[in-house]
Structures are given as structure tokens and as C-alpha cells.
Write an enzyme that holds these catalytic residues in place. Structure first.
Site, short mmCIF file in Angstrom:
data_model
loop_
_atom_site.label_atom_id
_atom_site.label_comp_id
_atom_site.label_asym_id
_atom_site.label_seq_id
_atom_site.Cartn_x
_atom_site.Cartn_y
_atom_site.Cartn_z
N THR A 136 1.05 -1.22 0.00
CA THR A 136 0.07 0.12 0.13
C THR A 136 0.73 1.27 0.07
OG1 THR A 136 -0.12 0.36 2.55
CG2 THR A 136 -1.56 -1.16 1.44
N ASP A 137 0.38 2.60 -0.25
CA ASP A 137 0.87 3.58 -0.03
C ASP A 137 0.55 3.98 1.48
OD1 ASP A 137 2.23 6.15 -0.49
OD2 ASP A 137 1.38 6.62 -1.99
N TYR A 138 1.40 4.93 1.74
CA TYR A 138 1.59 5.36 3.32
C TYR A 138 0.14 5.65 4.01
CZ TYR A 138 3.77 7.86 7.33
OH TYR A 138 4.35 8.16 8.48
N GLY A 182 -2.55 3.60 3.38
CA GLY A 182 -3.31 3.40 2.47
C GLY A 182 -4.62 2.54 3.07
#
Length: 755
Positions: A279-281, A283
Site C-alpha cells: 500500500t501507499d502510506y 493506504g
């Protein structure tokens, strides 16, 4: 020359042959793992800064010992990373090594131009070399996983992260994606400790947020996704990229992080990706705000969609065991994600040697070297785009008095550009230093700031975060201006270093007004009133609206943010040691009301004739023409290039054949130079509407003054494929226009028929 390879045989990672030895090793390891340890492999917390020698007592150490961490990011330095890795492989039960990542976006300590600028070189070898050097430097400092390349197509320059991407075109974006992956990963075997794992991002469609506002909703048809936005991600998969990062935005009403169609049906089943998805930060936890469930629900949805690693949110470690008990996820879901993380570590060679990338000797001799900096300087100089050069103001002679004026003239920290997290901000030269050094003893450089970045102090604060302050001047606007005019009065020429600060673009840096900021524009107007030649050296991380500047300033050199060697590269071009050869990869609009504006648009049923404006009941505006200020592919040189006519080897193309389109290009000016010859194709009639033109090939050539070369492009039916209404990837018989030229508007045309 590069041609669209969207359906070619797939890369090494998509081979059906499994690594039997790896499978056996991981089967054995997983048979020993508890549920908690398996879930722990899916956890990617941010380490924060850890003091060397204090890893054992850090907050994260206890989680590592208990097997609750799969990797960490944003630790810098071999000693610190070694301390943490030692905890994992010597103090945890199963001694599973950690993976260490960082945002190595456009270089490490040697920084290259921001990706939007790097793309403007149109030089795939140079782009690959930049990633190769970044991989060598990052790995020398203990980092072996980078959250790059970012390949999001964007057609909205209001969006700040357009600076991190490769512009508006999927064909070019795909070529760059492959070059970056090759630079980072090499042949994908990680056989030595100088290649690192890449992570293509942000999958998918992150660059298409509504209103150009970061993290915003994305809503488009699947036919548009597949034809106009998805190819660069697919190209990275074809190149063998090791990991994929999910995007923040929703797609088809479901956040990408929980979107099974994206993460499994397309990514894995259609494209054959067998790496891992992170995931992104935060997310996962952000999906709670999206409104699709609480943390337990969204974590379960992400896992079942095909996400393998949770960055920072700790939704997996906090809720997945509970979801397993309640039947919301299966043991097979957990095992599959865990296996993918372990496979990545195995491929990187960490089980064989967890300290593989932790050689302290390398850091002393392989980071920010003179050789690396020389490459960065050369690449930066070839990324700059000459937008205007009326009266051949440029290049300047290395003599006389030059006034260098503007808030970007005397800054070191803004030269590298946004997302340059490993750079030493004290090391880059300033523009005034470089102008004097390159200009030599017969040049006298004088400096005045002339204005602050913006009239609004709070706006300037927001646009100069992360140590990029321009040291706002407390003097009045009039005092700053008068100082600039005084410094310029005896000058032979004025170089105005104006535009955006580096953090005026980038993440969470969207703008509704993309003009040069107010007080700088006023300064520029006053400098022009002196009657002296004025060169606008324009710093920007996005296309700006430059209609007034184009009408009034004789010379405009767009220098983006050129990296750690930006300033000397600027001086190289300004003084003519390097002839500019950059070409735009994103359209510059006349005003913000035209956005989104891009070259590969479709026709309407009531198109406006080329070069026409205004006609009632046609698709146009009352107050501005449809045309771009500077079109995709545009860029001037200190010399001139003359194109012949397009010659086709045949006017007919069979479904299993090929033809060649050729054109002669002559350097008809006085300087040696480089030119990007661009091939566009238009499918005249389709089963669905087709763009007015699409980039399908390009070649950067070098010509001495007076020299002529013939450039040829092979055209095959594969090059003509697109996704039809049923999302089948097909070519269709009919007529096609072939257009070749120096930008997307100034082209020569021929036609052939596909039978």
C-alpha cells in the site's frame, strides 16, 4: 527507436517456470511460522530515525524480535540499517531478514532532474543510467528497495505530483517505465549488491484525480483506462518490476487498495505479475475515511483484493487474526501474501546473506562521486526546454556584466527538486555561483533577490517545506525591486531566475493558479522595462500558464528542477557549452480554463478547423483558442532542423507484415545539436472513437551543423492495436495517417492502408 510493445512476450517474472528451490525453501520456512509471524511479514512500519547503536532499545525493536515486522523504510545509512537487521536475524525466533526501502525517486545523494524534467530528455539510455546510478548509491548506503518509478499519466498541471511523473502520454510513459526498471533491477536476478528492487506506482490512475486535487476521486470508463492510462504500469510489469504500490484514489467506486479487479484480475491474471503489492502510506486506514468500512473491514478487503504489505496503517497486524476467526479472510489469503513477501526477500538474496547490501566500504567510495555528478550535470543540461529565443538572445557570450536576479538565483536547497530525500541540501551550487564559474574571468555576475517567492508569506511557507526555505526577506516589495533595478542598470543582460520553489509542486501541492507567482511577475515586468535583454530561467515542477511571458520576454529557458547539478547545467546551456535539446512531455496551456489539455485528444462531432477561432456551434471557447501555448513534444534549439517529406516503403500493410516510414532531417543552422524526431499515427476510422494522433515512436539524433540524416520507423499491425468496446486488444483494417516531426503539431504526413 522505441515502439509500442503492449502485447509482446512477457518478461522474466511472468515465466511459467517456478523456482523450485525457492518454493521448497519458503514452504519449509512457512511450515514453522505462527499465524502472528505470517501476518508480521505483511507489516511495513516507518522506522523514523534510529540512532546508530540504539536499534535494540528503539520502539520498533520489540516488534521485530516478535516477528511482527516484514520491512522498514526511511532509515538512512549502513550502520543504522545493520543494527536493525541484526535484531531481525539474530534475536527473532525464525531469523527472517527485513527488507529496507526508501523513496529514491530521481537519484540518491547524486540527484537527477525531477521525473517530469528527466522525461523531457526523451533519452532512454540516459534515463536508465540515472536509475542505475541511483541504485548503486542507494545500495551502497544499505537501501535495496525503492518506491519508484512513478508512472501515473496526468493531464492536469494543477496536480502537484505531475512533477514526479512522465507527462501525458502512455507510449512515452511506458518506455520510461521500462528504462527505470532496467536501471534499478538490471536483469532482475539481483546477482550482486548494486541492483535494487523497484516498485512501480501508483497503481492505478492516481494522476487523474478530479480538479487536479491530490488524493481525489478518479472516475473514468474502463476503455479510457486501458487505452490512455494503464500501459505504463503494464510496461513496468513486462520489464519485471519486483513490486507494485497501490494508489490512494478510488477506481470504479472502490479505493484501489481494496479493488480486486485492479489488484488481482488485471494485475495478476491478465498481466501475469508475480511480485508483491504494497500500500501507499496509511493506504489501508484511509479507506475508513473513504467510507467502505472500519479498520477491520478495510484491512480484510485489502488482503482479499490482493494487497500483500500494509505500509504504516498496521491494519493487518491489528485486525487480520480476528478476521480469520470470523471467516472474513482465509488462511490461504494470509499464506499467499506472506509467501509473496518471503519470495521477494529470497530473490534479493537476503536469506543467503541478510547483510548483502550492508558494506560500509561502498558508502565511502560510491556515493556522490565526481563521475556520478558529471553524468547528472550532462543529463540535467539535456532536460532543459528552450521555449523561446527571439533574436537569438541565447546563448550568452562569456564576457561582460550579467545581472542574475530573482528568488531562485541564490538557493542551494531548491535545486534538487521535490522528493529528493537523501540529498545533502548544502552541497548544490547556486545559479549565481555556477554562472560565474562557467562564465569565467571575463564575466562579472551581480546578484539581487528582486522579490520574495510570493506576496503571501503563509503561501511561501507552505511552498518551501522540508528544509527548502528561501529565507523570506522582510524588506518591502519596493525595496527589493529597487535593489534589483540598481544591480541591473549597468548590466549587459539580465538573467531572471524565477518560477516555483521545489515544494510548490510535488505531493499535496496542487494549485488553482499556475501562473508565475505575483511578485515575481511584477519583478519580471520591471526588468523588461529597462530595455536590456532579459533571459527568463524558469524553475517549475509543472506546466505553467506563460501567455504574458511568451508575448513579452525574448528568451525563456525552462529548467524544471535539475537535481544536485542543476546550477552548473543551467550555466552550461545559458553560455552555449550545451545546446538545449529537451522536449515537453506535457502540454502547456494558454490559461487554466483549458485544463485538461492534451495532444492525443479525440475529435467531437463539431470540431473546430485547425488554426481557426471562433466559430459558433463549434467546439471552442469564446475567450481563447483551443490551441496550446506550447504543445506536447515542443522544444527549441540554438540551431534549426529542417524536415523533408514522409516516405513510406508501401502504401499497404498486411495483417502480418510491416512497412517503414522514413524522413530526412537536416541541421540547417550554425550549431551542432540534438533533435527528437517523433512519430505519430492516427487511426482514421475505428469501431470506437480514436485520438486525433498518438505517439508511436521517437528517436533522438545528433546532427552537426549542415548534416542530414534519414530516420526510419518500422510500423507493424501490433503498433496499431487498441482496446475496443469489449476491452479486446485488437487492430482494425482501414486507413492510417503517419505524422513525423519535431513536436506534436509541426509534422509532415503520409497515409497507408491496413488490410
Amino acid at each position: 527507436m522505441l515502439f509500442c510493445c503492449a502485447a509482446i512476450s512477457v518478461g522474466a517474472q511472468q515465466s511459467n517456470a517456478r523456482d523450485v528451490k525457492m518454493d521448497r525453501f519458503i514452504d519449509d520456512l512457512m511450515s514453522k511460522m505462527t499465524l502472528e509471524e505470517k501476518i508480521g511479514q505483511l507489516n511495513l512500519p516507518s522506522a523514523g530515525d534510529i540512532t546508530t547503536g540504539q536499534a535494540k532499545s528503539s520502539d520498533i525493536a520489540s516488534k521485530i524480535k516478535e516477528g511482527q515486522v516484514g520491512g522498514l523504510f526511511n532509515i538512512k545509512g549502513v550502520a543504522k540499517i545493520r543494527d536493525v537487521q541484526r535484531v531481525a536475524v539474530e534475536e527473532s525466533r525464525l531469523k527472517i531478514p527485513l527488507i529496507f526501502g526508501m523513496d529514491v525517486i530521481h537519484g540518491y545523494e547524486t540527484v537527477f532532474p525531477i521525473p517530469l524534467g528527466l522525461s523531457a530528455t526523451w533519452d532512454m539510455k540516459a534515463i536508465e543510467q540515472s536509475a542505475r546510478i541511483a541504485a548503486i548509491e542507494a545500495s551502497a548506503d544499505g537501501i535495496f528497495w525503492t518506491f519508484s518509478p512513478m508512472v501515473d499519466i496526468s493531464r492536469d498541471p494543477r496536480w502537484g505530483r505531475v512533477s514526479e511523473g512522465n507527462g501525458e502520454d502512455p507510449f512515452l510513459g511506458g518506455a520510461i517505465a521500462k528504462a527505470m526498471v532496467r536501471g534499478y533491477q538490471g536483469d532482475n536476478t539481483y546477482s550482486d549488491n548494486t541492483h535494487i528492487m523497484a516498485c512501480v506506482k501508483h497503481y492505478a490512475l492516481y494522476g487523474a484525480g478530479e480538479a487536479g486535487r491530490d488524493y481525489n476521486t478518479v472516475d473514468m470508463s474502463r476503455i479510457r483506462m486501458m487505452n490512455e492510462y494503464m500501459y505504463p504500469y503494464k510496461a513496468a510489469i513486462e520489464a519485471g518490476v519486483g513490486s507494485v504500490m497501490a494508489s490512494f484514489n478510488e477506481v470504479d467506486g472502490v479505493p484501489a487498495t481494496a479493488n480486486k479487479w485492479l489488484m488481482t484480475d488485471v494485475l495478476r491474471k491478465q498481466w501475469g505479475f508475480d511480485g508483491f503489492v504494497v500500500t501507499d502510506y496509511t493506504g489501508i486506514s484511509e479507506m475508513v475515511e473513504h467510507g467502505i468500512g472500519d479498520l477491520q473491514e478495510v484491512s480484510a478487503r485489502a488482503l482479499k483484493a490482493g494487497v500483500d504489505m500494509d505500509m504504516v496503517a498496521e491494519g493487518f497486524t491489528g485486525t487480520i487474526a480476528k478476521s480469520l476467526k470470523e471467516g472474513k479472510v482465509s488462511q490461504a489469503d494470509i499464506d499467499l501474501a506472506c509467501r509473496r513477501i518471503l519470495e521477494a526477500k529470497y530473490k534479493l538474496g537476503l536469506f543467503k546473506d541478510p547483510y548483502k547490501y550492508l558494506d560500509a566500504k561502498r558508502a565511502k567510495k560510491e556515493i556522490y562521486t565526481d563521475a556520478n555528478r558529471a553524468v547528472a550535470r550532462k543529463i540535467a543540461s539535456e532536460s532543459f526546454v528552450l521555449l523561446k529565443n527571439e533574436g537569438n538572445v541565447l546563448p550568452l557570450k562569456k564576457q561582460g556584466k550579467i545581472a542574475v536576479v530573482g528568488p531562485l538565483a541564490n538557493t542551494r536547497s531548491n535545486m534538487p527538486g521535490t522528493w529528493s530525500v537523501a540529498v545533502n541540501l548544502d552541497k548544490p551550487q547556486t545559479v549565481i555561483e555556477a554562472m560565474q564559474a562557467v562564465g569565467g574571468k571575463d564575466v562579472k555576475v551581480v546578484y539581487a533577490k528582486g522579490s520574495n517567492l510570493t506576496a503571501d508569506a503563509k503561501l511561501e511557507e507552505h511552498a518551501t517545506m522540508f528544509g527548502r526555505s528561501l529565507n523570506r526577506d522582510d524588506r518591502t516589495k519596493e525595496q527589493l525591486l529597487n535593489e534589483a533595478l540598481e544591480a541591473s542598470k549597468d548590466a549587459d543582460v539580465i538573467v531572471a531566475a524565477l518560477g516555483e520553489s521545489s515544494e510548490f509542486s510535488g505531493e499535496a501541492s496542487s494549485r488553482t493558479n499556475i501562473d508565475i507567482p505575483d511578485v515575481q511577475k511584477e519583478l519580471l515586468a520591471e526588468l523588461l522595462k529597462t530595455g536590456k535583454p532579459v533571459v527568463l530561467v524558469l524553475f517549475t515542477g509543472r506546466p505553467l500558464t506563460l501567455t504574458w511571458e511568451n508575448e513579452n520576454v525574448p528568451a525563456i529557458l525552462n529548467v524544471w528542477f535539475g537535481g544536485s547539478e542543476a546550477a552548473p547545467a543551467i550555466a552550461d546551456v545559458v553560455f552555449g557549452d550545451v545546446n538545449p535539446s529537451g522536449k515537453l512531455v506535457a502540454t502547456f496551456p494558454q490559461n487554466v480554463g483549458q485544463i485538461p489539455l492534451f495532444y492525443n485528444h479525440k475529435n467531437t462531432g463539431r470540431p473546430l478547423g485547425e488554426g481557426r477561432w471562433f466559430e459558433k456551434f463549434r467546439s471552442n471557447y469564446l475567450d481563447v483558442s483551443n490551441e496550446a501555448l506550447y504543445p506536447f513534444g515542443y522544444g527549441l534549439s540554438y540551431t534549426q532542423f529542417t524536415y523533408g517529406d514522409v516516405a513510406l516503403s508501401s502504401s499497404q500493410l498486411d495483417s502480418n507484415g510491416e512497412l517503414t516510414a522514413s524522413i530526412t532531417v537536416t541541421n540547417s543552422g550554425k550549431y551542432d545539436g540534438k533533435e527528437v524526431v517523433q512519430l505519430y499515427i492516427r487511426d482514421i476510422v475505428g469501431s470506437v472513437t480514436r485520438p486525433v494522433k498518438e505517439l508511436k515512436g521517437f528517436e533522438k539524433i545528433e546532427l552537426k551543423a549542415g548534416e542530414t540524416k534519414t530516420v526510419s520507423f518500422k510500423i507493424t499491425p501490433e503498433l496499431l492495436k487498441f482496446y475496443n468496446y469489449d476491452l479486446e486488444y485488437v487492430f482494425e483494417p482501414g486507413d492510417f495517417d503517419v505524422m513525423i516531426g519535431g513536436d506534436s503539431q509541426d509534422v509532415k504526413t503520409a497515409r497507408f492502408t491496413l488490410n
